[in-house]
Design a protein around this motif. Structure first.
Motif, PDB file in Angstrom:
ATOM      1  N   THR A 337       0.824  -1.208   0.000  1.00  0.00           N
ATOM      2  CA  THR A 337       0.000   0.000   0.000  1.00  0.00           C
ATOM      3  C   THR A 337       0.859   1.261   0.000  1.00  0.00           C
ATOM      4  O   THR A 337       0.360   2.354  -0.272  1.00  0.00           O
ATOM      5  N   SER A 340       2.931   3.668  -4.339  1.00  0.00           N
ATOM      6  CA  SER A 340       1.898   4.468  -5.005  1.00  0.00           C
ATOM      7  C   SER A 340       1.981   4.419  -6.521  1.00  0.00           C
ATOM      8  O   SER A 340       1.052   4.873  -7.199  1.00  0.00           O
ATOM      9  N   LEU A 359      -7.352  -4.452   2.962  1.00  0.00           N
ATOM     10  CA  LEU A 359      -6.323  -3.494   2.538  1.00  0.00           C
ATOM     11  C   LEU A 359      -6.101  -3.482   1.031  1.00  0.00           C
ATOM     12  O   LEU A 359      -5.442  -2.589   0.509  1.00  0.00           O
ATOM     13  N   LYS A 362      -6.588  -0.332  -0.667  1.00  0.00           N
ATOM     14  CA  LYS A 362      -5.659   0.768  -0.456  1.00  0.00           C
ATOM     15  C   LYS A 362      -4.413   0.664  -1.338  1.00  0.00           C
ATOM     16  O   LYS A 362      -3.473   1.431  -1.159  1.00  0.00           O
ATOM     17  N   LEU A 363      -4.439  -0.291  -2.242  1.00  0.00           N
ATOM     18  CA  LEU A 363      -3.335  -0.366  -3.207  1.00  0.00           C
ATOM     19  C   LEU A 363      -3.350   0.861  -4.109  1.00  0.00           C
ATOM     20  O   LEU A 363      -4.313   1.637  -4.129  1.00  0.00           O
ATOM     21  N   SER A 364      -2.310   0.996  -4.884  1.00  0.00           N
ATOM     22  CA  SER A 364      -2.127   2.178  -5.733  1.00  0.00           C
ATOM     23  C   SER A 364      -3.362   2.460  -6.589  1.00  0.00           C
ATOM     24  O   SER A 364      -3.961   1.547  -7.173  1.00  0.00           O
TER      25      SER A 364
END
Length: 545
Positions: A337, A340, A359, A362-364
């Motif tokens: 995460t 970016s 999660l 919330k990765l790029s």
């Protein structure tokens, strides 16, 4: 690098366009050699129209003469001019030539002897159709710094004498048909910074002495048939930025301190080999890494954290035996995460288990490709997946995922390929699929979807492959399917469908495969199917037709 070095060379050697008043008219050898070259060259775009006696040859297109040696050609540069034919031996008479660039043309035949070009510094004949062997005589060009013969059809072994080119900085022989072994003598060029031999038929092992090339910044020998262990000294090339050893038969383990010994590494591609052991956690300390491909090996154990790799763009760890359990929540998704710039993540065909962590959302925001297929993943797909609005290619197939899909699907409007087959998804096929206008591949096979095929699928004008087979659908095959004019493959087997086959399905002129077997279809087989001239597979068995 080639263009920069060429520019510096021209400045250093005083080459430039020369006014006629400064030219030594008594020397016509170079002019005659050039005219001979023109006469043997096919020039469909008239790129050499200035090459005539009414214009001084130092002012011809692609020609630069030397200021130090007036009237002598220092550079012949004609890249991308659509020229073809065989290169005449007369070019060997340009004995003051320092740059020869005929790249990106259609030249063919054997490489002409250039052994008289002792002043040659840059040779670029890449992206042509040259055949035959690399002649030993080329090694007489002892001042060569850059040699690019890539993207041709050269065959045979790399000459052992190539090691006598002690001044080489860069050599690219990639994408040819070269065979034999990599000559250890290449390691004699102690100034060598870039060596690219990928996509040939080279065998044997990587020579140990390559590890002594302390100036090396790029070493790419992928897509050959190299075997044995990677010499440990290669991992001590502290200036190395690109290491491409993919698609070979290399064995062994990666050194534990690899992240410290390759501090400058940017591109690290060792996929499609037979490497084993653990992926060293220290790899996550090589902060400049942008590309990591370790796929299709025999790596085991946990995936290390890559949270420090802030420049990481591409990570492919698929097709190994890597593990991760739900109890560890994938170690905060391996710190990814923080990455970016990540646009491609593939962890497919490993031994990951448990639920996909929340999660993942919330990765790029730049992530365009996510592959988690072929693992032991279970549970529902987190709704946070809807945050990945740049996703183009999503593959969650062959897991044990459950639940419905409409909660996260509708936001992924850039999807071009969606593969969810081989799971336990339930519920109706969402009508919101009709809003995914860029979809070309849709596979929902081998799940537990129920209900009717939504008519909105007919809005997917780019769809080329539709697979809804092995589900619990009901009702008829929607006539809107006939609006999919780009459709190549239609799979509806074992889906409990009933009713008639749409009469207009024959309008899908590109169809190659139709499989509708093991349903409850009735009526007459539409005669329009006889208009499908590309049709290769038609399976309507086990129906009531």
């Amino acid at each position: 690098m080639v263009m920069l070095l060429a520019f510096l060379l021209l400045l250093y050697y005083g080459a430039g366009n020369i006014h006629c008043s400064r030219v030594n008219y008594g020397n016509i050898t170079d002019m005659l050699s050039l005219l001979d070259f023109k006469a043997a060259t096919n020039d469909p775009t008239d790129a050499l129209r200035s090459w005539n006696r009414s214009v001084h040859y130092c002012n011809w297109t692609g020609i630069i003469c030397s200021s130090f040696n007036p009237g002598r050609v220092a550079a012949l540069q004609l890249p991308g001019k659509s020229l073809s034919g065989e290169i005449t031996p007369s070019l060997g008479n340009l004995t003051f030539l320092k740059i020869l660039d005929l790249s990106s043309n259609g030249f063919s035949g054997q490489l002409t002897p250039l052994n008289q070009l002792h002043e040659l510094v840059i040779l670029d004949l890449s992206t042509n159709s040259f055949q035959g062997i690399i002649p030993d005589s080329l090694t007489n060009c002892s001042n060569l710094k850059l040699m690019d013969l890539s993207r041709n059809m050269l065959a045979g072994p790399i000459p052992t004498k190539i090691g006598s080119l002690y001044n080489l900085i860069g050599m690219d022989l990639s994408k040819n048909n070269l065979t034999g072994v990599i000559p250890p003598s290449i390691g004699n060029g102690t100034h060598l910074q870039t060596l690219v031999l990928q996509e040939n038929g080279l065998g044997g092992s990587i020579p140990d002495m390559f590890g002594k090339l302390s100036d090396m910044i790029g070493f790419s020998v992928g897509a050959n048939s190299l075997s044995g262990r990677i010499p440990p000294s290669v991992f001590n090339l502290t200036s190395l930025q690109t290491l491409g050893l993919y698609a070979n038969k290399l064995q062994g383990e990666l050194p534990l301190d690899i992240g410290a010994t390759l501090p400058e590494i940017i591109v690290f591609t060792l996929g499609q080999n037979m490497l084993q052991g653990h992926i060293p956690p220290s790899l996550g300390n090589a902060s400049g890494l942008q590309v990591i491909d370790l796929s299709s090996n025999n790596f085991v154990g946990e995936i290390p954290s890559f949270g420090k790799l802030l420049n990481l763009e591409y990570l492919n760890l698929g097709h190994s035996m890597l593990e991760s359990s739900e109890s560890q929540r994938w170690e905060s998704l391996y710190g990814l995460t923080n990455c970016s710039n990540l646009f491609m993540l593939s962890l497919d065909n490993n031994q990951l288990q448990g639920a996909i962590p929340d999660l993942v959302g919330k990765l790029s925001t730049h992530l365009t490709s996510l592959h988690l297929s072929g693992n032991n993943l279970s549970g529902i797909v987190p709704s946070s997946l809807a945050n990945l609005t740049s996703i183009i290619d999503l593959d969650l197939s062959n897991n044990s995922l459950t639940g419905t899909i409409e909660g996260w699907l509708g936001s992924l409007k850039k999807l071009q390929s969606l593969d969810l087959h081989g799971n336990n998804f339930v519920g109706f096929i969402p009508p919101s699929f009709g809003n995914l206008s860029e979809l070309t591949i849709l596979s929902l096979a081998q799940n537990e979807f129920k209900g009717h095929i939504p008519p909105t699928l007919g809005k997917l004008s780019q769809l080329s492959r539709l697979d809804l087979s092995y589900n619990n659908l009901q009702g008829d095959i929607r006539p809107e399917i006939s609006e999919l004019k780009q459709l190549i493959a239609l799979y509806l087997s074992s889906s409990r469908l009933s009713g008639k086959i749409p009469d207009d399905l024959g309008k899908c002129q590109g169809l190659v495969t139709i499989q509708m077997d093991h349903n409850n279809l009735t009526g007459v087989i539409p005669t329009s199917l006889g208009n499908l001239l590309s049709l290769d597979m038609l399976n309507l068995s086990y129906n009531d037709l």
